[in-house]
Design an enzyme around this catalytic site. Structure first.
Site, PDB file in Angstrom:
ATOM      1  CE1 TYR A 119      32.794  62.005  61.699  1.00  0.00           C
ATOM      2  CE2 TYR A 119      32.820  60.147  60.733  1.00  0.00           C
ATOM      3  CZ  TYR A 119      32.545  61.514  60.942  1.00  0.00           C
ATOM      4  OH  TYR A 119      33.038  62.427  59.756  1.00  0.00           O
TER       5      TYR A 119
ATOM      6  CE  LYS B  16      45.480  71.481  64.276  1.00  0.00           C
ATOM      7  NZ  LYS B  16      46.171  72.219  62.735  1.00  0.00           N
TER       8      LYS B  16
ATOM      9  CG  ASP C 258      33.860  61.410  56.493  1.00  0.00           C
ATOM     10  OD1 ASP C 258      34.029  61.144  55.042  1.00  0.00           O
ATOM     11  OD2 ASP C 258      33.343  61.642  56.770  1.00  0.00           O
TER      12      ASP C 258
ATOM     13  CG  ASP D 259      34.692  61.926  50.652  1.00  0.00           C
ATOM     14  OD1 ASP D 259      35.050  61.287  50.290  1.00  0.00           O
ATOM     15  OD2 ASP D 259      33.995  62.351  50.767  1.00  0.00           O
TER      16      ASP D 259
ATOM     17  CG  ASP E 198      46.587  72.117  59.742  1.00  0.00           C
ATOM     18  OD1 ASP E 198      47.321  70.978  59.599  1.00  0.00           O
ATOM     19  OD2 ASP E 198      46.994  73.698  59.897  1.00  0.00           O
TER      20      ASP E 198
HETATM   21 MG   LIG Z   1      32.679  60.718  53.398  1.00  0.00          MG
HETATM   22 MG   LIG Z   2      46.286  75.811  59.812  1.00  0.00          MG
END
Ligand SMILES: [Mg+2]
Ligand SMILES: [Mg+2]
Lengths: 370, 370
Positions: free
Chosen positions: A143, A193, A249, A253, A225
């Site tokens: 970000y 990752k 983030d 959520d 993932d």
């Molecule tokens: Mg969020």
């Molecule tokens: Mg995957």
């Protein structure tokens, strides 16, 4: 008597009504548990833009600097969405606050209380017992990384964002996460990752080094993932999840979805000191503002978090959390989570029930001589 | 008679057994629905490393080039994890295949069949009716963008990954997504993080332009963190989700969690032509390989996807999907999803039931004179 100074930034939308009903609860708990709170109110967000032209006026920042914690409501609303992004309530208020006070760790505890297990979209046998904490790096990563922008190419445009982390940024948030894991079930999962991202490799390396200082904590690694899948399949496997900014983030959520409603979840942004900013996980929800139907649980639990992390007043924090559960157990619900035979409450009524329960529980304990 | 040539790359782990039991199903369906399949087997993955030293031998690539589709099993296993990353089965086989054939779009259909709604961790009333398709950009974004690496700094190290997209990369995958939406419920949601990422702004702009060619398709936008929550709270709101690479990676695994098992889900990697690579969404699962307990549904449905997208043999594709549902409806289950009063089947038995059902359904339809 121990005294803590709190900057109260109620903000926009449902922020003011949530904060208003929560302050008496905090005051009562402080009184019962032997400490004093000094609240100083200040303008923030759209409300501050209307009054002063700025989402974070200098006086507000001064009040925050004098305080040991910021008790935050919510900011934002339709009427400020047409402002340039850097002047909008969220960006112009929260980002500078995080920067000024170096609030680099966002904490999002997710608990599926048995009393409101029916609020979860998961089957009760899967949601039951969920008690996890997401520690999200808040001030670095994609970000903020430079370069970031768009350039014209021969065929069209090219857009670039940069995911960038320094060892020191990882160390400090990892230390926070390990310290919190020590006070919980002593299990920490780094979400990354590492099979494709260089930044994830640096996270793994750095977190492994910090782990040497915390031999009691069980450190695991999981790809983001897979974590997104495991949170749905078996959320009880997690205790503390440590995430870089973007992954945190997304997963926080998703985890909020598992609890069933953002209206139930508190959030803290902290740094290396005990100073912190405490706010509900949900937004300003202008569509339901002023109707007395907003769920105050997230704001009340944010107060409990403040007691716990910034003031180390764990007994008072626990008293608030217990009272919320007890009121839920008695069947009281605000509209967003009211189902079946629940007794419907307004925002104010629910908060009042919580205050009463804190007092009742306190007296009971005293009589029991504990 | 129409003839399609299929390269069969069974690979490692459960790949060979899944492929072996699925080929007769595909052959039967092709025979009944009036086309011919020519299967050519080739080595891939760890098995190919053992035999030839390479995860994707040149002969395999030649066979793929002669074919109109690749029917893929799975690759990878413990014994090859110590190889350098670029030589490991996944990276050394799948990445070059995607590159050679420009397979830039990964399709992951997620359907919660009523027959196995109990496999989902979500409450039946929430999972019921889920029928969504994730279209993930597969060859660009942060997994490949340069610069990518680590540098020493005064305080430690700095790691950098670059999220990069060109207009043309977005256009081609968006076109695929809109075409697919046309054949479905005509609703497309672009998943992005346009409030903080420049690349997301380029995605929004480009996708809006492509949308002008598809006025029948309803285009929506959703932030990736909210999408991660909405997938849990109300997954039936989605039809086609268009995602950049990383977001698609995360959300497609979360959506797989919602279906309850990767063993149920097919996956296709396609490009601008009709050529495609079809594979189960799960991995090579070496721990259960050779035991006859793996769930063949994902491999069988991958065959149906191949019929649909690469050969436009929609009737045969539908016949396979219907047969799988019918067998589930009759209570047959492989071990991974067997619950309650289900009749337990081996991999082979389940596949055999599906073949029988295809034949029965075909005869029934014929008698009905349809
Ligand atoms: Mg969020
Ligand atoms: Mg995957």
């Amino acid at each position: 008597m121990k005294t803590y100074r709190v900057a109260v930034l109620a903000g926009d939308g449902i922020g003011p009504e949530l904060v208003r009903v929560t302050i008496p609860i905090l005051r009562l708990a402080s009184y019962l548990y032997g400490f004093e709170l000094i609240f100083e109110e200040a303008l923030v967000g759209g409300t501050a833009i209307e009054a002063t032209g700025k989402a974070l006026p200098p006086e507000t920042l001064e009040i925050c600097k004098r305080a040991q914690a910021i008790f935050f409501g919510a900011v934002g609303g339709k009427q400020w969405e047409s402002l340039p992004p850097e002047k909008q309530p969220e960006r112009a208020a929260l980002l500078p606050l995080r920067k000024t006070f170096s609030l680099f760790a966002n904490l999002r505890p997710i608990t599926c209380y048995p009393e409101i297990i029916d609020a979860s979209p998961l089957k009760p046998e899967i949601a039951s017992g969920v008690d996890l904490l997401i520690v999200r790096e808040l001030t670095g990563g994609i970000y903020f990384g430079q370069p970031k922008g768009r350039v014209l190419t021969e065929q069209g445009e090219r857009a670039i964002d940069t995911l960038l982390y320094d060892t020191s940024e990882i160390e400090r948030v990892a230390t926070v996460a390990f310290e919190l894991a020590l006070r919980r079930k002593k299990s920490l999962t780094l979400i990354d990752k590492a099979n494709v991202l260089e930044s994830s490799l640096l996270w793994r390396k750095t977190v492994k080094e910090i782990a040497n200082n915390y031999p009691e904590v069980d450190l695991k690694f999981m790809y983001v993932d897979n974590a997104a899948m495991q949170l749905v399949l078996k959320p009880t496997q997690f205790d503390v999840l440590l995430c870089e900014n973007l992954f945190g983030d997304i997963l926080s959520d998703e985890a909020a979805g598992i609890a069933g409603s953002l209206g139930l979840l508190a959030s803290a942004s902290i740094g290396a000191s005990k100073f912190g900013l405490y706010e509900p996980a949900g937004g300003s929800a202008p569509d339901i503002a002023g109707k007395g139907i907003a769920n105050p649980i997230s704001q009340i639990l944010s107060g409990a978090l403040m007691f716990e992390y910034s003031f180390q007043e764990e007994e008072a924090a626990q008293a608030i959390k217990d009272a919320v559960r007890d009121v839920l157990k008695e069947g009281y619900r605000t509209m967003d989570i009211a189902k079946g035979s629940a007794t419907y409450c307004t925002t104010e009524e629910f908060a009042e029930k919580v205050a009463q329960k804190i007092e009742i529980n306190f007296k009971k304990k005293k009589q029991e001589g504990s």
